[in-house]
Design a protein around this motif. Structure first.
Motif, PDB file in Angstrom:
ATOM      1  N   SER A 262      -1.637 -22.664 -18.944  1.00 38.87           N
ATOM      2  CA  SER A 262      -0.690 -21.823 -18.260  1.00 38.87           C
ATOM      3  C   SER A 262       0.508 -22.576 -18.201  1.00 38.87           C
ATOM      4  CB  SER A 262      -1.362 -21.745 -16.720  1.00 38.87           C
ATOM      5  OG  SER A 262      -1.724 -23.064 -16.146  1.00 38.87           O
ATOM      6  N   THR A 263       0.690 -23.778 -18.499  1.00 40.45           N
ATOM      7  CA  THR A 263       1.989 -24.386 -18.628  1.00 40.45           C
ATOM      8  C   THR A 263       2.687 -24.316 -19.874  1.00 40.45           C
ATOM      9  OG1 THR A 263       1.081 -26.269 -19.507  1.00 40.45           O
ATOM     10  CG2 THR A 263       1.162 -26.152 -17.016  1.00 40.45           C
ATOM     11  N   SER A 264       2.164 -23.496 -20.878  1.00 38.83           N
ATOM     12  CA  SER A 264       2.774 -23.161 -21.824  1.00 38.83           C
ATOM     13  C   SER A 264       2.458 -24.402 -23.173  1.00 38.83           C
ATOM     14  CB  SER A 264       3.976 -22.680 -22.029  1.00 38.83           C
ATOM     15  OG  SER A 264       4.414 -21.692 -21.432  1.00 38.83           O
ATOM     16  N   ASP A 265       1.872 -25.354 -22.609  1.00 35.49           N
ATOM     17  CA  ASP A 265       1.636 -26.300 -23.518  1.00 35.49           C
ATOM     18  C   ASP A 265       0.115 -25.872 -24.439  1.00 35.49           C
ATOM     19  OD1 ASP A 265       3.253 -28.272 -22.543  1.00 35.49           O
ATOM     20  OD2 ASP A 265       1.803 -28.786 -21.011  1.00 35.49           O
ATOM     21  N   VAL A 266       0.215 -26.540 -25.678  1.00 35.53           N
ATOM     22  CA  VAL A 266      -0.744 -26.372 -26.738  1.00 35.53           C
ATOM     23  C   VAL A 266      -1.398 -27.575 -27.038  1.00 35.53           C
ATOM     24  CG1 VAL A 266      -1.484 -25.311 -28.840  1.00 35.53           C
ATOM     25  CG2 VAL A 266       0.344 -24.136 -27.685  1.00 35.53           C
ATOM     26  N   GLU A 267      -2.619 -27.777 -26.895  1.00 34.76           N
ATOM     27  CA  GLU A 267      -3.411 -28.821 -27.514  1.00 34.76           C
ATOM     28  C   GLU A 267      -4.509 -28.507 -28.551  1.00 34.76           C
ATOM     29  OE1 GLU A 267      -3.257 -31.588 -23.359  1.00 34.76           O
ATOM     30  OE2 GLU A 267      -5.113 -30.295 -23.910  1.00 34.76           O
ATOM     31  N   CYS A 268      -4.563 -29.360 -29.531  1.00 33.98           N
ATOM     32  CA  CYS A 268      -5.335 -28.956 -30.764  1.00 33.98           C
ATOM     33  C   CYS A 268      -6.325 -30.351 -30.921  1.00 33.98           C
ATOM     34  CB  CYS A 268      -4.686 -28.896 -31.771  1.00 33.98           C
ATOM     35  SG  CYS A 268      -3.483 -27.406 -31.638  1.00 33.98           S
ATOM     36  N   PHE A 269      -7.316 -30.000 -31.493  1.00 34.84           N
ATOM     37  CA  PHE A 269      -8.457 -31.145 -31.848  1.00 34.84           C
ATOM     38  C   PHE A 269      -9.062 -30.672 -32.903  1.00 34.84           C
ATOM     39  CE2 PHE A 269      -9.514 -28.688 -28.211  1.00 34.84           C
ATOM     40  CZ  PHE A 269     -10.848 -28.199 -28.429  1.00 34.84           C
ATOM     41  N   GLY A 270      -9.563 -31.723 -33.900  1.00 29.67           N
ATOM     42  CA  GLY A 270     -10.608 -31.537 -35.163  1.00 29.67           C
ATOM     43  C   GLY A 270      -9.712 -32.068 -36.390  1.00 29.67           C
ATOM     44  N   ILE A 271      -9.956 -31.614 -37.408  1.00 33.58           N
ATOM     45  CA  ILE A 271      -9.426 -31.710 -38.631  1.00 33.58           C
ATOM     46  C   ILE A 271      -7.842 -31.647 -38.822  1.00 33.58           C
ATOM     47  CG2 ILE A 271      -9.445 -29.680 -39.867  1.00 33.58           C
ATOM     48  CD1 ILE A 271     -10.538 -31.041 -42.478  1.00 33.58           C
ATOM     49  N   ASN A 272      -7.248 -32.683 -39.608  1.00 33.91           N
ATOM     50  CA  ASN A 272      -5.607 -32.606 -39.445  1.00 33.91           C
ATOM     51  C   ASN A 272      -5.101 -32.756 -40.992  1.00 33.91           C
ATOM     52  OD1 ASN A 272      -3.355 -32.225 -38.310  1.00 33.91           O
ATOM     53  ND2 ASN A 272      -2.931 -34.377 -38.231  1.00 33.91           N
ATOM     54  N   GLU A 287      -8.993 -40.556 -46.092  1.00 33.42           N
ATOM     55  CA  GLU A 287     -10.079 -40.181 -45.626  1.00 33.42           C
ATOM     56  C   GLU A 287     -10.044 -39.336 -44.311  1.00 33.42           C
ATOM     57  OE1 GLU A 287     -14.148 -42.062 -43.641  1.00 33.42           O
ATOM     58  OE2 GLU A 287     -12.817 -43.484 -44.532  1.00 33.42           O
ATOM     59  N   ASP A 288     -10.444 -38.120 -44.234  1.00 38.04           N
ATOM     60  CA  ASP A 288     -10.367 -37.223 -43.276  1.00 38.04           C
ATOM     61  C   ASP A 288     -10.713 -37.919 -41.670  1.00 38.04           C
ATOM     62  OD1 ASP A 288      -9.452 -35.129 -44.698  1.00 38.04           O
ATOM     63  OD2 ASP A 288     -11.605 -34.461 -45.109  1.00 38.04           O
ATOM     64  N   SER A 289      -9.604 -37.816 -40.747  1.00 36.04           N
ATOM     65  CA  SER A 289      -9.778 -38.365 -39.586  1.00 36.04           C
ATOM     66  C   SER A 289     -10.560 -37.308 -38.607  1.00 36.04           C
ATOM     67  CB  SER A 289      -8.414 -38.559 -38.731  1.00 36.04           C
ATOM     68  OG  SER A 289      -7.682 -37.485 -38.770  1.00 36.04           O
ATOM     69  N   ILE A 290     -11.266 -38.011 -37.652  1.00 34.40           N
ATOM     70  CA  ILE A 290     -12.009 -37.303 -36.655  1.00 34.40           C
ATOM     71  C   ILE A 290     -11.251 -37.511 -35.532  1.00 34.40           C
ATOM     72  CG2 ILE A 290     -14.272 -37.435 -35.466  1.00 34.40           C
ATOM     73  CD1 ILE A 290     -15.432 -38.513 -37.599  1.00 34.40           C
ATOM     74  N   ASN A 291     -10.869 -36.158 -35.013  1.00 31.94           N
ATOM     75  CA  ASN A 291      -9.957 -36.213 -33.776  1.00 31.94           C
ATOM     76  C   ASN A 291     -10.603 -35.280 -32.693  1.00 31.94           C
ATOM     77  OD1 ASN A 291      -7.498 -37.456 -35.050  1.00 31.94           O
ATOM     78  ND2 ASN A 291      -8.067 -35.631 -36.441  1.00 31.94           N
ATOM     79  N   PRO A 292     -11.836 -35.745 -31.757  1.00 29.39           N
ATOM     80  CA  PRO A 292     -12.348 -35.068 -30.794  1.00 29.39           C
ATOM     81  C   PRO A 292     -11.927 -34.827 -29.721  1.00 29.39           C
ATOM     82  CG  PRO A 292     -13.075 -37.302 -30.982  1.00 29.39           C
ATOM     83  CD  PRO A 292     -12.207 -37.221 -31.991  1.00 29.39           C
ATOM     84  N   THR A 293     -10.600 -35.481 -29.183  1.00 27.43           N
ATOM     85  CA  THR A 293      -9.899 -35.489 -28.039  1.00 27.43           C
ATOM     86  C   THR A 293      -8.769 -34.191 -28.211  1.00 27.43           C
ATOM     87  OG1 THR A 293     -10.819 -37.438 -27.314  1.00 27.43           O
ATOM     88  CG2 THR A 293      -8.724 -36.469 -26.256  1.00 27.43           C
ATOM     89  N   PRO A 294      -8.511 -33.340 -27.179  1.00 29.07           N
ATOM     90  CA  PRO A 294      -7.337 -32.451 -27.302  1.00 29.07           C
ATOM     91  C   PRO A 294      -6.076 -33.324 -27.304  1.00 29.07           C
ATOM     92  CG  PRO A 294      -9.044 -31.699 -26.053  1.00 29.07           C
ATOM     93  CD  PRO A 294      -9.372 -33.013 -26.225  1.00 29.07           C
ATOM     94  N   GLN A 295      -5.125 -32.925 -28.046  1.00 33.79           N
ATOM     95  CA  GLN A 295      -3.837 -33.771 -28.301  1.00 33.79           C
ATOM     96  C   GLN A 295      -2.753 -32.683 -28.061  1.00 33.79           C
ATOM     97  OE1 GLN A 295      -3.743 -37.323 -30.827  1.00 33.79           O
ATOM     98  NE2 GLN A 295      -5.710 -36.399 -31.578  1.00 33.79           N
ATOM     99  N   PRO A 296      -1.680 -32.772 -27.634  1.00 36.81           N
ATOM    100  CA  PRO A 296      -0.477 -31.875 -27.411  1.00 36.81           C
ATOM    101  C   PRO A 296       0.173 -31.660 -28.743  1.00 36.81           C
ATOM    102  CG  PRO A 296      -0.069 -33.763 -26.392  1.00 36.81           C
ATOM    103  CD  PRO A 296      -1.271 -34.017 -26.726  1.00 36.81           C
ATOM    104  N   VAL A 618     -21.227 -26.772 -25.789  1.00 39.09           N
ATOM    105  CA  VAL A 618     -20.774 -27.983 -25.051  1.00 39.09           C
ATOM    106  C   VAL A 618     -19.566 -27.874 -24.465  1.00 39.09           C
ATOM    107  CG1 VAL A 618     -22.458 -29.542 -26.550  1.00 39.09           C
ATOM    108  CG2 VAL A 618     -20.045 -29.088 -27.080  1.00 39.09           C
ATOM    109  N   GLN A 619     -19.189 -28.474 -23.235  1.00 45.67           N
ATOM    110  CA  GLN A 619     -17.960 -28.347 -22.693  1.00 45.67           C
ATOM    111  C   GLN A 619     -16.879 -29.059 -23.606  1.00 45.67           C
ATOM    112  OE1 GLN A 619     -17.870 -28.472 -18.409  1.00 45.67           O
ATOM    113  NE2 GLN A 619     -15.925 -27.732 -18.123  1.00 45.67           N
ATOM    114  N   VAL A 620     -15.549 -28.446 -23.691  1.00 45.35           N
ATOM    115  CA  VAL A 620     -14.740 -29.266 -24.119  1.00 45.35           C
ATOM    116  C   VAL A 620     -14.239 -30.373 -22.939  1.00 45.35           C
ATOM    117  CG1 VAL A 620     -12.279 -29.286 -25.009  1.00 45.35           C
ATOM    118  CG2 VAL A 620     -14.009 -27.676 -25.603  1.00 45.35           C
ATOM    119  N   VAL A 621     -13.849 -31.587 -23.368  1.00 41.69           N
ATOM    120  CA  VAL A 621     -13.251 -32.577 -22.415  1.00 41.69           C
ATOM    121  C   VAL A 621     -11.805 -32.726 -22.457  1.00 41.69           C
ATOM    122  CG1 VAL A 621     -13.715 -34.918 -21.402  1.00 41.69           C
ATOM    123  CG2 VAL A 621     -15.543 -33.594 -22.324  1.00 41.69           C
ATOM    124  N   PHE A 622     -10.969 -32.413 -21.707  1.00 40.79           N
ATOM    125  CA  PHE A 622      -9.538 -32.596 -21.683  1.00 40.79           C
ATOM    126  C   PHE A 622      -9.330 -33.870 -21.115  1.00 40.79           C
ATOM    127  CE2 PHE A 622     -10.153 -27.965 -21.951  1.00 40.79           C
ATOM    128  CZ  PHE A 622      -9.563 -27.739 -23.075  1.00 40.79           C
TER     129      PHE A 622
END
Length: 624
Positions: A262-272, A287-296, A618-622
């Motif tokens: 709601s603040t207009s921020d966008v957070e993404c997680f997963g393959i990059n 090697e593909d990194s694992i990014n399981p935590t939402p990042q802005p 499973v619930q996404v953990v922010f």
């Protein structure tokens, strides 16, 4: 000679006249002899006796067949089969349990490697054959990288992975200085793959594989089918609006996820791999990194984001002013139909008229302009831009689609596009190898500059239903709609993995007319299509899914695949207001604004802090 047949024994009664020679005379007698000849039972033979899939890139699948022959004189019964596969990379499909006398049946085996290594397995058939009760068939295959680095002027050669699978490499941008990165993908050849020319046989061209046990990376994650049912508004009676910051939207990419706050921020997680998380860096060929935590994502702070959209390798946001920002393998950075360049931080898409909604597929994007017209850009392979040809636009930028107007809904698939007008009429165009744009009208509907593959070059109205539509969704090889009159779901296109939801699936099956999805039980209100599966929000806020389920992407608590009829997603703690489906994972936004995801999690795309697949939400953990 008189022959009697009883059960498995053939009785032959021979009446012979035996002449006895005497010294002076002949005498004769009549004698009977019973000769018992045992009829053989079932005799099994398999071809080949061992199945070697050879080299297959990660994320792709190759399907081959084993012929089971019965050489005996009684039917062969297959009572059971056992697959020994510690890595879970092989899958088996056997549609019969009996082989007739002097007949044969086929077993389909699919190899889907998940790592760069050699795999071994064994398929054992348990039968009533007389020559052997247990038939062991060794399985083997080698997993390769899903992308490689090479000379930009000499791309890797296409090759046949199997009798019907063609392996191709697409240039997706720079790798290291002087070299380009090539992404592996596969095409299913309807009439076979020619091992001499390494091309698909026949005039109808290749058909992309969508079900060989699971995956294909060339997918529009949702193809624009994950919009919220409504935007929160304090004037809406009964709408739950939480205090403080809350999630307004979730969108699923091929192997990553993004949310809008709601603040207009966008957070993404997963393959990059292509920089689609918008973090200012990318994995590239490492090697593909694992990014399981939402990042802005690094979006300019003075830009208010009102919508997000994920494609096959890119993420796009629409701002309050109608501007578009894109990062990853963005379609606007494609200098031709097949080449592209990556962008690791958000970049403005220039030349676009102020827009209400944007949707992205594999290599092209489209927007609904404020005046209701449609603009598209990027790859025009197979005519996905709706320009009346399959040539890359001469201006290299957006083109207006003629033949549609007052567009209110938009869906973008692998190489096909659909637009829903405010009068309820639906128009589709682009690649039509699996009838995702409906049954061809004649044999001349081909792409002249795309190796004569089947396609529809200009918008065509979808016929066959006496109702207007309230929603449309596009996957890799499918299209689905919800009818306005009764909230029923109708789908057409590929049905190899049950993605139409009519209770059946068949190899190479495709439906060119709308087919009703069965057993929904109530009105559907929203759709989202993944690679080879579908999700629908029902009137009571529950979710049902059908189609491919190899990684639990249907969220019904199992990984049984395919699911030919809709099943409920389990474990969601409240009504769902938005869904989004990807290659092998799905996400939902609940009314209480919590985000839940399920399916494959090899890059952390479920956002629960792990890389463990889950067949239930499973619930996404922010981060706090």
């Amino acid at each position: 000679m008189i022959i009697f047949v009883t059960g498995g024994i053939v009785r032959v009664r021979i009446v012979q006249l035996i002449l006895l020679l005497g010294l002076m005379s002949f005498s004769s007698c009549s004698c009977e002899r019973e000769v018992f000849v045992r009829q053989s039972g079932a005799l099994i033979s398999v071809n080949p006796m061992a199945l070697d899939f050879g080299d297959v890139p990660m994320g792709l699948s190759s399907t081959r067949t084993i012929e089971v022959l019965n050489l005996g004189q009684m039917p062969l019964k297959i009572s059971d089969w056992v697959l020994v596969d510690e890595e879970s990379v092989f899958s088996v499909e056997l549609g019969v349990d009996q082989v007739g006398v002097s007949s044969s049946e086929t077993i389909s085996v699919t190899f889907s490697p998940t790592a760069i290594k050699e795999y071994q397995g064994t398929l054992t058939l348990n039968t009533d054959a007389e020559n052997t009760k247990l038939t062991l068939i060794p399985l083997s295959g080698q997993g390769l990288p899903d992308s490689i680095c090479g000379d930009c002027d000499e791309p890797p050669e296409d090759r046949c992975m199997s009798e019907y699978d063609l392996l191709v490499y697409d240039n997706v941008g720079a790798c290291v200085e002087g070299e380009c990165q090539y992404q592996a993908s596969q095409i299913y050849c309807e009439f076979g793959c020619d091992p001499d020319t390494h091309r698909c046989k026949g005039d109808s061209g290749p058909i992309e594989e969508s079900d060989a046990g699971g995956q294909t990376p060339l997918l529009p994650s949702d193809a624009g089918n994950g919009d919220s049912l409504w935007e929160p508004d304090e004037s809406d009676a009964g709408v739950y609006i939480p205090e403080g910051d809350y999630v307004q939207e979730v969108q699923v990419g091929s192997q990553w996820t993004c949310v809008r706050w709601s603040t207009s921020d966008v957070e993404c997680f997963g393959i990059n791999k292509w920089g689609q998380l918008g973090l200012g860096w990318w994995d590239g060929m490492s090697e593909d990194s694992i990014n399981p935590t939402p990042q802005p994502a690094l979006i300019p702070s003075d830009r208010a984001v009102v919508a997000i959209e994920t494609g096959n390798t890119s993420t796009t946001v629409t701002t309050e002013s109608g501007d578009l920002y894109c990062w990853g393998g963005c379609p606007h950075r494609r200098p031709s139909n097949t080449q592209g360049q990556n962008k690791h931080t958000p970049e403005v898409v220039t030349g676009i008229t102020s827009t209400r909604a944007a949707k992205t597929g594999w290599g092209h994007s489209c927007v609904i302009r404020d005046d209701g017209d449609l603009e598209c850009w990027g790859s025009n392979w197979f005519g996905g831009l709706g320009t009346g040809d399959d040539l890359f636009p001469s201006n290299g930028g957006p083109v207006v689609v003629d033949g549609v107007s007052n567009v209110v809904k938009l869906a973008v698939g692998y190489h096909h596009t659909c637009a829903l007008q405010d009068d309820g009429k639906l128009f589709c165009w682009g690649w039509n190898h699996r009838y995702q744009v409906a049954t061809p009208m004649d044999d001349n509907e081909v792409c002249p500059n795309s190796d004569s593959y089947p396609c529809v070059l200009s918008p065509r109205e979808i016929q066959g239903l006496d109702s207007d539509f309230i929603d449309v969704a596009a996957g890799v090889n499918n299209t689905c709609v919800i009818t306005a009159a009764d909230g029923k779901v109708y789908c057409w296109g590929d049905n190899q993995s049950g993605a139409i939801g009519n209770g059946v699936h068949q190899p190479f099956a495709r439906e060119g007319e709308p087919i009703e999805t069965e057993d929904l039980g109530q009105r559907a209100v929203k759709l989202s299509l993944g690679s080879t599966y579908a999700l629908a929000i029902m009137a009571d806020g529950s979710v049902k899914g059908w189609g491919q389920n190899s990684y639990g992407q249907l969220g019904n608590g199992s990984m049984t695949s395919p699911q030919n009829s809709p099943l409920a997603v389990v474990g969601l703690e409240g009504p769902v207001i938005q869904i989004s489906a990807g290659v092998n994972h799905s996400c939902a936004l609940l009314e209480n604004r919590s985000v839940w995801c399920w399916g494959r999690n090899n890059y952390g795309q479920l956002g629960d802090g792990t890389s463990v697949d889950s067949a239930s939400p499973v619930q996404v953990v922010f981060p706090e």
